[in-house]
Design a protein around this motif. Structure first.
Motif, PDB file in Angstrom:
ATOM      1  N   GLY A 271      16.749   6.560 -25.297  1.00 27.06           N
ATOM      2  CA  GLY A 271      15.312   7.177 -26.080  1.00 27.06           C
ATOM      3  C   GLY A 271      14.389   7.077 -25.049  1.00 27.06           C
ATOM      4  N   PRO A 272      13.017   7.498 -25.617  1.00 22.93           N
ATOM      5  CA  PRO A 272      11.792   7.421 -24.832  1.00 22.93           C
ATOM      6  C   PRO A 272      11.468   5.887 -24.725  1.00 22.93           C
ATOM      7  CG  PRO A 272      11.293   8.111 -27.182  1.00 22.93           C
ATOM      8  CD  PRO A 272      12.849   8.216 -27.094  1.00 22.93           C
ATOM      9  N   GLN A 307      -4.510  21.825 -28.477  1.00 25.42           N
ATOM     10  CA  GLN A 307      -4.048  20.813 -27.510  1.00 25.42           C
ATOM     11  C   GLN A 307      -3.615  19.639 -28.539  1.00 25.42           C
ATOM     12  OE1 GLN A 307      -7.149  19.638 -24.880  1.00 25.42           O
ATOM     13  NE2 GLN A 307      -7.320  21.613 -24.159  1.00 25.42           N
ATOM     14  N   LEU A 308      -4.172  19.339 -29.797  1.00 23.46           N
ATOM     15  CA  LEU A 308      -3.647  18.489 -30.425  1.00 23.46           C
ATOM     16  C   LEU A 308      -2.380  18.832 -30.980  1.00 23.46           C
ATOM     17  CD1 LEU A 308      -4.194  15.935 -31.936  1.00 23.46           C
ATOM     18  CD2 LEU A 308      -5.644  17.162 -33.632  1.00 23.46           C
ATOM     19  N   ALA A 309      -2.279  20.118 -31.336  1.00 23.72           N
ATOM     20  CA  ALA A 309      -0.970  20.397 -32.102  1.00 23.72           C
ATOM     21  C   ALA A 309       0.207  20.310 -31.043  1.00 23.72           C
ATOM     22  CB  ALA A 309      -0.935  21.957 -32.580  1.00 23.72           C
ATOM     23  N   LEU A 310      -0.124  20.640 -29.938  1.00 25.82           N
ATOM     24  CA  LEU A 310       1.039  20.354 -28.814  1.00 25.82           C
ATOM     25  C   LEU A 310       1.321  19.133 -28.369  1.00 25.82           C
ATOM     26  CD1 LEU A 310       2.712  21.818 -26.577  1.00 25.82           C
ATOM     27  CD2 LEU A 310       0.815  21.596 -24.859  1.00 25.82           C
ATOM     28  N   ALA A 311       0.186  18.374 -28.502  1.00 25.33           N
ATOM     29  CA  ALA A 311       0.633  16.704 -28.435  1.00 25.33           C
ATOM     30  C   ALA A 311       1.466  16.150 -29.480  1.00 25.33           C
ATOM     31  CB  ALA A 311      -0.815  15.998 -28.204  1.00 25.33           C
ATOM     32  N   GLN A 312       1.103  16.647 -30.746  1.00 32.69           N
ATOM     33  CA  GLN A 312       1.843  16.160 -31.823  1.00 32.69           C
ATOM     34  C   GLN A 312       3.389  16.591 -31.824  1.00 32.69           C
ATOM     35  OE1 GLN A 312      -0.451  17.920 -35.128  1.00 32.69           O
ATOM     36  NE2 GLN A 312      -1.917  15.898 -35.155  1.00 32.69           N
ATOM     37  N   LEU A 313       3.648  17.909 -31.234  1.00 35.44           N
ATOM     38  CA  LEU A 313       5.219  18.158 -31.045  1.00 35.44           C
ATOM     39  C   LEU A 313       5.754  17.529 -30.114  1.00 35.44           C
ATOM     40  CD1 LEU A 313       4.458  22.440 -31.324  1.00 35.44           C
ATOM     41  CD2 LEU A 313       5.489  20.664 -32.987  1.00 35.44           C
ATOM     42  N   GLN A 314       4.895  17.404 -28.977  1.00 38.81           N
ATOM     43  CA  GLN A 314       5.764  16.408 -27.851  1.00 38.81           C
ATOM     44  C   GLN A 314       6.005  15.281 -28.399  1.00 38.81           C
ATOM     45  OE1 GLN A 314       2.721  16.825 -24.814  1.00 38.81           O
ATOM     46  NE2 GLN A 314       3.352  18.486 -23.932  1.00 38.81           N
ATOM     47  N   ARG A 315       5.140  14.752 -29.190  1.00 39.37           N
ATOM     48  CA  ARG A 315       5.485  12.977 -29.830  1.00 39.37           C
ATOM     49  C   ARG A 315       6.758  13.327 -30.667  1.00 39.37           C
ATOM     50  NH1 ARG A 315       7.193   9.123 -31.147  1.00 39.37           N
ATOM     51  NH2 ARG A 315       6.121   7.397 -31.813  1.00 39.37           N
ATOM     52  N   GLN A 316       6.802  14.175 -31.453  1.00 42.71           N
ATOM     53  CA  GLN A 316       8.155  14.542 -32.438  1.00 42.71           C
ATOM     54  C   GLN A 316       9.503  14.495 -31.526  1.00 42.71           C
ATOM     55  OE1 GLN A 316       7.221  17.889 -34.980  1.00 42.71           O
ATOM     56  NE2 GLN A 316       5.512  16.834 -36.024  1.00 42.71           N
ATOM     57  N   ALA A 317       9.082  15.415 -30.260  1.00 46.61           N
ATOM     58  CA  ALA A 317      10.067  15.406 -29.305  1.00 46.61           C
ATOM     59  C   ALA A 317      10.925  14.163 -28.674  1.00 46.61           C
ATOM     60  CB  ALA A 317       9.894  16.475 -28.320  1.00 46.61           C
ATOM     61  N   LEU A 318       9.912  13.309 -28.747  1.00 47.06           N
ATOM     62  CA  LEU A 318      10.493  11.757 -28.076  1.00 47.06           C
ATOM     63  C   LEU A 318      11.211  11.201 -29.302  1.00 47.06           C
ATOM     64  CD1 LEU A 318       7.056  10.560 -26.626  1.00 47.06           C
ATOM     65  CD2 LEU A 318       9.259  11.503 -25.369  1.00 47.06           C
ATOM     66  N   ASP A 319      10.986  11.564 -30.405  1.00 50.76           N
ATOM     67  CA  ASP A 319      11.799  10.770 -31.579  1.00 50.76           C
ATOM     68  C   ASP A 319      13.186  11.726 -31.756  1.00 50.76           C
ATOM     69  OD1 ASP A 319      10.015   8.943 -32.159  1.00 50.76           O
ATOM     70  OD2 ASP A 319       8.987  10.149 -33.500  1.00 50.76           O
ATOM     71  N   ALA A 320      13.231  12.754 -31.322  1.00 50.92           N
ATOM     72  CA  ALA A 320      14.626  13.561 -31.577  1.00 50.92           C
ATOM     73  C   ALA A 320      15.825  12.996 -30.807  1.00 50.92           C
ATOM     74  CB  ALA A 320      14.388  14.892 -31.359  1.00 50.92           C
ATOM     75  N   PRO A 321      17.002  13.078 -31.205  1.00 49.41           N
ATOM     76  CA  PRO A 321      18.349  12.589 -30.408  1.00 49.41           C
ATOM     77  C   PRO A 321      18.342  13.463 -28.946  1.00 49.41           C
ATOM     78  CG  PRO A 321      18.849  13.304 -32.364  1.00 49.41           C
ATOM     79  CD  PRO A 321      17.449  13.492 -32.445  1.00 49.41           C
ATOM     80  N   ARG A 322      18.859  12.571 -28.050  1.00 49.27           N
ATOM     81  CA  ARG A 322      19.027  13.131 -26.828  1.00 49.27           C
ATOM     82  C   ARG A 322      20.252  14.018 -26.699  1.00 49.27           C
ATOM     83  NH1 ARG A 322      15.561  11.317 -22.724  1.00 49.27           N
ATOM     84  NH2 ARG A 322      13.666  10.588 -23.944  1.00 49.27           N
TER      85      ARG A 322
END
Length: 542
Positions: A271-272, A307-322
């Motif tokens: 994970g991240p 920019q805030l919406a994109l940062a939030q999506l990127q943060r959610q991607a870090l929690d998704a399985p690889r």
């Protein structure tokens, strides 16, 4: 004797002038005979002439002994003729007489043991003589005998080396199937089962002895077999060692590939990191503050909000399985590669395990076997039979006609004569009728013979006696010809109580008998009516 007193010269002159007249006159050597002879000569001379008579007289007087002998012979001949005519010898007189009246032909009743034997001839030898041929098909060069040549009389037993050919042993093992192929890893069949049973009986572990598959345990057992007979196991075939090395290298490479794939999978599945999470959170927090400040100042915050919406999506991607499917596929492929490499290595190593060439084993039944003859010697190439062997047991084999075979049975006792005249016991062990209707082969097993006795009788033809019937002790017996049939079919004997020479007028009596064992022209008899004893004269003819 006047003729003898004249000189030789005077006689010769007179003989030459006078003719000779032949006169035959008996001569006597007495003086009187001489005088009579002279007178006879003178008388003859007067009648025939003095000259002729004088010549013959000299002839008679000069050979008087010869003439006397002749006269005696003539007289003896005449006397013999006279005696031969009138004198008859007692034998000639008996021959000229009439034949006597015929009497009864009788024989005495015998008393003793009676036995009936079958007699046949047989040869003494060792059992099951066979010629041994060594399989040379696996030799790449000439099959030269290099050692271990047995001597005649030697015994071959389990794990014996019958011969050494091209430096390799020919190992003796018990078995009925001949060696017809090389036995190695992977083959199966009755010959493999025979090998495993034989090795197990020799105390060599073979794994599953009931299996007919030549497996690794069997190969190791073959290696132990060679170790026990004192020879190395056969070398692996050409190229096998190189194949094993290459297979080992392939296994190492496959294992390294598997390690790399697993490492990549592990990395891909992680994970991240905490830093990456913190950076994403900080990014979101910073944009939140900027949007709030812009809104408070009445400024346009649209770009900041994007920019805030994109940062939030990127943060959610870090929690998704690889997604590690590619790395997992690489790992699976590496595992299969290792398995294949290991299988190839195992196969290569099995090819290098001990095996049993057909040329290095000799199966024989009924061990031990005796070497009867050796047809090879060290340094010669094998051609045809290497040796002749037979069973170590002694066998006596003969043949019998069909009529005698009916009287024989397996287990019956027999005897044959040794060179010293002693009878030696034997037992019938087999009766094998001839397929073509000829004589039946009878096999006997003699009682143990000493080495000296065996040396004397081996290969000889002996007379065998097989008792097929005997009386229980001594009995009365008579010839067959003495038996006659009574009115009821009973057997009878005519006993002479008088003088057999009286012929038909001789006194006899009848005895009814019961017959028993018959042997050698005689038959056992027991009186059932009348008396019968040893020495009684029974009528067999007249």
């Amino acid at each position: 004797m006047r003729g003898r007193n004249r000189s030789a010269e005077e006689r010769a002159q007179q003989d030459a002038s006078e003719p000779v007249t032949e006169v035959l006159v008996p001569i006597d050597q007495t003086p009187v005979a001489e005088a009579g002879f002279d007178a006879l000569v003178e008388t003859t001379a007067t009648e025939t002439g003095a000259a002729r008579t004088g010549g013959w007289g000299r002839v008679f007087r000069g050979n008087r002994g010869l003439w006397i002998t002749a006269a005696v012979a003539v007289v003896a001949l005449a006397g013999g003729l006279v005696l031969g005519r009138f004198v008859i010898s007692p034998i000639d007189a008996a021959a000229g007489a009439g034949a006597p009246d015929p009497g009864l032909v009788t024989v005495p009743v015998e008393f003793g043991e009676l036995s009936n034997d079958v007699t046949l001839r047989g040869d003494v030898g060792y059992t099951d003589a066979v010629e041994l041929k060594i399989d040379t098909s696996t030799f790449t060069g000439p099959a030269v005998v290099t050692g271990q040549v047995p001597e005649t009389g030697a015994e071959l037993d389990r794990l014996s080396v019958a011969l050494e050919v091209a430096g390799r042993p020919v190992i003796v093992l018990p078995g009925a199937l001949p060696a017809y192929r090389t036995l190695r890893i992977g083959v199966s069949g009755p010959d493999v089962l025979q090998l495993k049973e034989t090795l197990a009986a020799a105390g060599i572990g073979v794994g599953d002895a009931a299996s007919d598959v030549f497996d690794e345990a069997t190969a190791l057992a073959v290696g132990e077999l060679y170790n026990q007979v004192g020879y190395p196991a056969p070398d692996a075939e050409e190229g096998v060692a190189e194949t094993v090395i290459a297979a080992e290298d392939s296994v190492r490479m496959a294992e390294q590939s598997l390690a790399d794939a697993r490492a990549a999978l592990a990395v891909a599945g992680q994970g991240p990191s905490a830093i990456e999470v913190r950076e994403a959170d900080n990014q979101i927090a910073s944009l939140d503050r900027q949007v709030a400040a812009a809104d408070a100042a009445g400024e346009d915050s649209s770009d900041l909000r994007d920019q805030l919406a994109l940062a939030q999506l990127q943060r959610q991607a870090l929690d998704a399985p690889r997604d590690t499917s590619a790395e997992q596929a690489a790992v699976d492929g590496a595992i299969a590669g290792v398995e294949t490499a290991n299988a190839s290595l195992a196969e290569a190593r099995q090819a290098a395990l001990p095996y049993l060439p057909a040329s290095e084993v000799l199966y024989l039944e009924d061990l031990p076997r005796r070497v009867d003859a050796v047809d090879v010697e060290r340094g010669t190439a094998l051609e045809g039979a290497a040796m002749t062997v037979s069973g170590a047991a002694v066998e006596l084999t003969g043949t019998a006609a069909a009529a005698d075979v009916e009287l024989l049975e397996v287990g019956a006792e027999a005897s044959f004569e040794l060179p010293d005249g002693a009878a030696h016991r034997a037992v019938i062990v087999a009766i094998e009728p001839a397929e073509d209707g000829g004589r039946t082969v009878i096999s006997f097993e003699p009682d143990p013979l000493s080495p000296e006795q065996m040396e004397q009788v081996l290969g000889t033809n002996v007379r065998i006696e097989v008792p097929v019937g005997a009386t229980d002790g001594e009995v009365l017996s008579v010839p067959y010809a003495a038996l006659t049939a009574g009115p009821g079919g009973e057997s009878r004997l005519e006993i002479v109580t008088g003088d057999p020479r009286d012929g038909e007028s001789a006194e006899t009596r009848m005895v009814t008998v019961e017959t028993g064992l018959a042997a050698g022209g005689y038959v056992e008899v027991t009186a059932t009516e009348g008396d019968l004893a040893e020495g009684d004269l029974v009528v067999v003819g007249s």
